[in-house]
Design a protein around this motif. Structure first.
Motif, PDB file in Angstrom:
ATOM      1  N   LEU A  72      69.338 -11.703  58.367  1.00  0.00           N
ATOM      2  CA  LEU A  72      67.938 -12.327  57.869  1.00  0.00           C
ATOM      3  C   LEU A  72      68.227 -13.059  56.566  1.00  0.00           C
ATOM      4  O   LEU A  72      67.623 -14.169  56.632  1.00  0.00           O
ATOM      5  N   GLY A  73      69.587 -12.434  56.095  1.00  0.00           N
ATOM      6  CA  GLY A  73      69.134 -13.299  54.677  1.00  0.00           C
ATOM      7  C   GLY A  73      69.679 -14.489  54.823  1.00  0.00           C
ATOM      8  O   GLY A  73      69.378 -15.501  54.036  1.00  0.00           O
ATOM      9  N   LYS A  74      70.811 -14.286  55.758  1.00  0.00           N
ATOM     10  CA  LYS A  74      71.110 -15.811  55.848  1.00  0.00           C
ATOM     11  C   LYS A  74      70.799 -17.142  56.135  1.00  0.00           C
ATOM     12  O   LYS A  74      70.672 -18.032  55.717  1.00  0.00           O
ATOM     13  N   ILE A  75      70.195 -16.720  57.245  1.00  0.00           N
ATOM     14  CA  ILE A  75      68.992 -17.167  57.763  1.00  0.00           C
ATOM     15  C   ILE A  75      67.527 -17.755  56.143  1.00  0.00           C
ATOM     16  O   ILE A  75      67.369 -18.932  56.342  1.00  0.00           O
ATOM     17  N   SER A  76      67.321 -16.827  55.645  1.00  0.00           N
ATOM     18  CA  SER A  76      66.467 -17.558  54.184  1.00  0.00           C
ATOM     19  C   SER A  76      67.359 -18.734  53.206  1.00  0.00           C
ATOM     20  O   SER A  76      66.749 -19.412  53.288  1.00  0.00           O
ATOM     21  N   TYR A  77      68.628 -17.697  53.201  1.00  0.00           N
ATOM     22  CA  TYR A  77      69.302 -18.833  52.718  1.00  0.00           C
ATOM     23  C   TYR A  77      69.785 -20.338  53.018  1.00  0.00           C
ATOM     24  O   TYR A  77      69.697 -21.047  52.504  1.00  0.00           O
ATOM     25  N   ASP A  78      69.797 -20.256  54.555  1.00  0.00           N
ATOM     26  CA  ASP A  78      70.346 -21.593  54.957  1.00  0.00           C
ATOM     27  C   ASP A  78      69.061 -22.528  55.320  1.00  0.00           C
ATOM     28  O   ASP A  78      69.217 -23.707  55.215  1.00  0.00           O
ATOM     29  N   THR A  79      68.310 -21.777  55.122  1.00  0.00           N
ATOM     30  CA  THR A  79      67.437 -22.601  55.098  1.00  0.00           C
ATOM     31  C   THR A  79      66.343 -22.897  53.873  1.00  0.00           C
ATOM     32  O   THR A  79      64.704 -23.271  53.751  1.00  0.00           O
ATOM     33  N   GLY A  80      67.179 -22.313  53.531  1.00  0.00           N
ATOM     34  CA  GLY A  80      66.291 -23.273  51.145  1.00  0.00           C
ATOM     35  C   GLY A  80      65.847 -22.397  50.572  1.00  0.00           C
ATOM     36  O   GLY A  80      65.367 -22.420  49.537  1.00  0.00           O
ATOM     37  N   ASP A  81      65.181 -20.726  51.126  1.00  0.00           N
ATOM     38  CA  ASP A  81      64.800 -19.673  50.506  1.00  0.00           C
ATOM     39  C   ASP A  81      65.745 -18.509  49.694  1.00  0.00           C
ATOM     40  O   ASP A  81      65.836 -18.010  50.144  1.00  0.00           O
ATOM     41  N   LEU A  82      66.123 -18.924  48.706  1.00  0.00           N
ATOM     42  CA  LEU A  82      67.309 -18.214  48.521  1.00  0.00           C
ATOM     43  C   LEU A  82      66.780 -17.472  47.427  1.00  0.00           C
ATOM     44  O   LEU A  82      67.455 -16.202  47.243  1.00  0.00           O
ATOM     45  N   PRO A  83      65.946 -17.065  46.394  1.00  0.00           N
ATOM     46  CA  PRO A  83      64.829 -15.382  46.277  1.00  0.00           C
ATOM     47  C   PRO A  83      64.782 -15.007  47.611  1.00  0.00           C
ATOM     48  O   PRO A  83      65.038 -13.912  47.288  1.00  0.00           O
ATOM     49  N   GLY A  84      64.048 -14.962  48.564  1.00  0.00           N
ATOM     50  CA  GLY A  84      64.060 -14.843  50.000  1.00  0.00           C
ATOM     51  C   GLY A  84      65.616 -13.884  50.569  1.00  0.00           C
ATOM     52  O   GLY A  84      65.624 -12.727  50.436  1.00  0.00           O
ATOM     53  N   ALA A  85      66.571 -14.736  50.149  1.00  0.00           N
ATOM     54  CA  ALA A  85      67.469 -14.350  50.763  1.00  0.00           C
ATOM     55  C   ALA A  85      68.225 -12.922  50.098  1.00  0.00           C
ATOM     56  O   ALA A  85      68.991 -11.995  49.926  1.00  0.00           O
ATOM     57  N   LEU A  86      68.295 -13.261  47.898  1.00  0.00           N
ATOM     58  CA  LEU A  86      69.048 -12.159  47.709  1.00  0.00           C
ATOM     59  C   LEU A  86      68.095 -10.783  47.442  1.00  0.00           C
ATOM     60  O   LEU A  86      68.567  -9.976  47.972  1.00  0.00           O
ATOM     61  N   GLU A  87      66.777 -11.121  48.079  1.00  0.00           N
ATOM     62  CA  GLU A  87      65.634 -10.134  47.989  1.00  0.00           C
ATOM     63  C   GLU A  87      66.211  -8.749  49.021  1.00  0.00           C
ATOM     64  O   GLU A  87      66.658  -8.014  49.167  1.00  0.00           O
ATOM     65  N   VAL A  88      66.639  -9.548  49.924  1.00  0.00           N
ATOM     66  CA  VAL A  88      67.024  -9.257  51.536  1.00  0.00           C
ATOM     67  C   VAL A  88      67.899  -8.610  51.524  1.00  0.00           C
ATOM     68  O   VAL A  88      68.973  -7.351  51.643  1.00  0.00           O
ATOM     69  N   TRP A  89      69.326  -9.784  50.647  1.00  0.00           N
ATOM     70  CA  TRP A  89      70.606  -8.485  50.351  1.00  0.00           C
ATOM     71  C   TRP A  89      71.071  -7.363  49.515  1.00  0.00           C
ATOM     72  O   TRP A  89      71.335  -6.884  49.991  1.00  0.00           O
ATOM     73  N   ARG A  90      69.552  -8.066  49.015  1.00  0.00           N
ATOM     74  CA  ARG A  90      69.885  -6.749  47.545  1.00  0.00           C
ATOM     75  C   ARG A  90      69.671  -5.400  48.123  1.00  0.00           C
ATOM     76  O   ARG A  90      70.004  -4.219  47.997  1.00  0.00           O
ATOM     77  N   ARG A  91      68.688  -5.146  49.024  1.00  0.00           N
ATOM     78  CA  ARG A  91      68.072  -4.299  50.481  1.00  0.00           C
ATOM     79  C   ARG A  91      69.090  -3.603  51.070  1.00  0.00           C
ATOM     80  O   ARG A  91      68.774  -2.701  50.864  1.00  0.00           O
ATOM     81  N   ALA A  92      70.369  -4.718  52.016  1.00  0.00           N
ATOM     82  CA  ALA A  92      70.879  -4.728  52.399  1.00  0.00           C
ATOM     83  C   ALA A  92      71.970  -3.576  51.799  1.00  0.00           C
ATOM     84  O   ALA A  92      73.075  -2.313  51.569  1.00  0.00           O
ATOM     85  N   LYS A  93      72.458  -3.933  50.355  1.00  0.00           N
ATOM     86  CA  LYS A  93      73.128  -3.498  49.306  1.00  0.00           C
ATOM     87  C   LYS A  93      72.966  -1.809  49.252  1.00  0.00           C
ATOM     88  O   LYS A  93      73.802  -1.351  48.895  1.00  0.00           O
ATOM     89  N   GLY A  94      71.660  -1.776  49.205  1.00  0.00           N
ATOM     90  CA  GLY A  94      71.371  -0.833  48.788  1.00  0.00           C
ATOM     91  C   GLY A  94      71.664   0.651  50.455  1.00  0.00           C
ATOM     92  O   GLY A  94      71.885   1.772  49.748  1.00  0.00           O
ATOM     93  N   LYS A  95      71.568  -0.157  51.054  1.00  0.00           N
ATOM     94  CA  LYS A  95      72.275   0.910  52.266  1.00  0.00           C
ATOM     95  C   LYS A  95      73.183   0.873  52.462  1.00  0.00           C
ATOM     96  O   LYS A  95      73.565   1.877  54.093  1.00  0.00           O
ATOM     97  N   ASP A  96      73.897   0.052  52.032  1.00  0.00           N
ATOM     98  CA  ASP A  96      75.620  -0.106  52.120  1.00  0.00           C
ATOM     99  C   ASP A  96      76.148  -0.081  51.055  1.00  0.00           C
ATOM    100  O   ASP A  96      76.239  -1.770  50.848  1.00  0.00           O
ATOM    101  N   PRO A  97      76.088   0.880  50.190  1.00  0.00           N
ATOM    102  CA  PRO A  97      77.010   0.456  48.675  1.00  0.00           C
ATOM    103  C   PRO A  97      77.939  -0.465  48.734  1.00  0.00           C
ATOM    104  O   PRO A  97      78.561  -1.518  47.951  1.00  0.00           O
ATOM    105  N   GLY A  98      78.427   0.049  49.594  1.00  0.00           N
ATOM    106  CA  GLY A  98      80.633  -0.981  49.973  1.00  0.00           C
ATOM    107  C   GLY A  98      81.018  -1.263  50.050  1.00  0.00           C
ATOM    108  O   GLY A  98      81.907  -2.320  50.771  1.00  0.00           O
ATOM    109  N   ASN A  99      79.814  -2.027  50.605  1.00  0.00           N
ATOM    110  CA  ASN A  99      80.034  -3.681  51.892  1.00  0.00           C
ATOM    111  C   ASN A  99      80.148  -4.933  51.255  1.00  0.00           C
ATOM    112  O   ASN A  99      79.370  -5.666  50.353  1.00  0.00           O
ATOM    113  N   LYS A 100      81.798  -5.159  51.325  1.00  0.00           N
ATOM    114  CA  LYS A 100      82.147  -6.702  50.051  1.00  0.00           C
ATOM    115  C   LYS A 100      81.329  -7.588  51.107  1.00  0.00           C
ATOM    116  O   LYS A 100      81.902  -8.025  49.302  1.00  0.00           O
ATOM    117  N   THR A 101      81.426  -7.645  51.642  1.00  0.00           N
ATOM    118  CA  THR A 101      80.479  -9.216  52.491  1.00  0.00           C
ATOM    119  C   THR A 101      79.235  -9.385  51.629  1.00  0.00           C
ATOM    120  O   THR A 101      79.111 -10.469  51.346  1.00  0.00           O
TER     121      THR A 101
END
Length: 413
Positions: free
Chosen positions: A134-163
């Protein structure tokens, strides 16, 4: 002996096979087809079985499994819309499977059907993987703040994810620069550019991009239908965002990124870079990244040099037999020093130009198609040049012979 009524005879003739069969027997027959790799035939067998036994859970699961295996093949071959369709058919059979919905969403994303992909991924739950896409879709379509918000949410659920670490780090470098950019648009391109750049430059860049879309598209036989993001930077911002080597004049990483600081108009050199980077867009579309760097960069150099050709001696006249091995040219050039990178680009251009001039654009298009279907470079070359009876070693041998002939001709002059 009593006579059997004709109606009963007909019933026994037509219904007999169905009555004799059972779900286990039909499933076992399908297993044999699956083991042989006859997945399409297995689907037909299992669809017939589900019509006979619509409430048999085992048959439904086996059919869903077979659709999934076909979808995986589609993904491997770069047929993303077909993969999405087959994952969808499997999901219809097993609607409770979040994983099948996720896989369909990923296939739709890879096929750049962003609206359908987002809808599917939103149904796949709050796990880190659907959130990444979902973050990649936001990123690819020019919504950089939206991508960051989703990826940070994902990071909270999976703190060790290197991707996620990599994605967030990249987006955080880009956001301060892109947040102050102006926007421009053409029929196929979304342009973001530093507000300090001279007025009129962005319009000229869009014109050059549209020209590249038509010219390079005609050579490679593909015209993308998804809008392409392009960013124009000052040189300082380009360096901080891309962290690329000092010699880099442009970059394509899913978005075309160009350093244009100090320019007031599109020069022939900048136009060449635009054509070069747009070639990478089309090569990525055709091969899905399954291409050695020398061929990717060689084609990009060919297209760029049609717009501006630096006054350089012919490659063969300078290098003779002293060429870089394909193994070193198959990896990225970004880690090379300036002199080695220059040589790598020169040789890549020479090899790609030789292949197009000797075998034609159609053969090159076929080669890229086979790479897009996940063939290795050796297999792709052999298939594309089957009419010539050549493999990759044969092509390289002919190319080296052409260098010798070139050197001999220059010596005679």
């Amino acid at each position: 002996m009593p006579k059997i009524p004709p109606l009963l005879v007909a019933f026994l003739l037509y219904a007999g096979p169905a009555l004799a069969a059972d779900p286990l027997a039909l499933s076992a027959k399908a297993d044999q087809m699956i083991a042989r790799g006859d997945l399409a035939q297995a689907v037909d067998e299992l669809k017939a079985a589900t019509s006979l036994f619509p409430y048999d859970e085992g048959v439904r699961r086996k059919l869903a499994f077979t659709y999934t295996e076909i979808a995986k093949r589609d993904l491997q071959s770069g047929h993303f819309s077909a993969a999405a369709e087959h994952f969808g058919q499997a999901h219809e059979l097993l609607p409770a499977s979040a994983e099948l919905g996720l896989m369909r969403g990923i296939a739709l994303y890879l096929g750049k059907d962003y609206a359908a992909a987002r809808e599917e991924l939103l149904q796949a739950g709050e796990g880190s993987e659907p959130l990444i896409y979902l973050g990649k879709i936001s990123y690819d379509t020019g919504d950089l703040p939206g991508a960051l918000e989703v990826w940070r949410r994902a990071k909270g659920k999976d703190p060790g994810n290197k991707t996620l670490e990599t994605l967030i780090g990249k987006a955080e470098r880009e956001l301060p620069v892109e947040s102050r950019m102006d926007k421009g648009y053409s029929s196929m391109f979304d342009l973001s550019y530093d507000a300090e750049l001279p007025p009129g430059l962005s319009a000229e860049v869009l014109d050059a991009l549209e020209s590249a879309y038509n010219a390079v598209g005609a050579d490679l036989g593909v015209f993308p239908t998804t809008r392409i993001p392009v960013l124009l930077y000052t040189k300082k911002d380009y360096s901080s965002v891309t962290t690329g080597p000092d010699w880099s004049g442009g970059l394509y990483d899913g978005k075309i990124r160009l350093p244009v600081g100090g320019l007031t108009r599109v020069t022939p050199q900048l136009r060449a870079i635009i054509f070069h980077e747009f070639t990478h867009v089309l090569v990525a579309e055709l091969t899905h990244g399954n291409i050695p760097t020398w061929l990717n960069e060689g084609l990009a150099e060919m297209e760029g040099r049609k717009e501006f050709a630096p006054p350089l001696p012919r490659f063969g006249a300078v290098q003779g037999k002293h060429v870089l091995p394909l193994t070193s040219l198959s990896r990225g050039f970004a880690g090379m020093g300036g002199k080695e990178a220059w040589l790598a680009y020169q040789q890549s251009h020479a090899m790609a130009s030789f292949m197009v001039q000797r075998y034609g654009w159609y053969a090159m298009q076929q080669l890229l198609k086979y790479l897009g279907e996940r063939a290795g470079i050796e297999e792709a070359v052999a298939k594309a040049l089957s009419d010539y009876g050549l493999d990759l070693d044969g092509v390289m041998r002919e190319w080296r012979e052409s260098l010798t002939a070139t050197a001999a001709g220059d010596g005679a002059n």
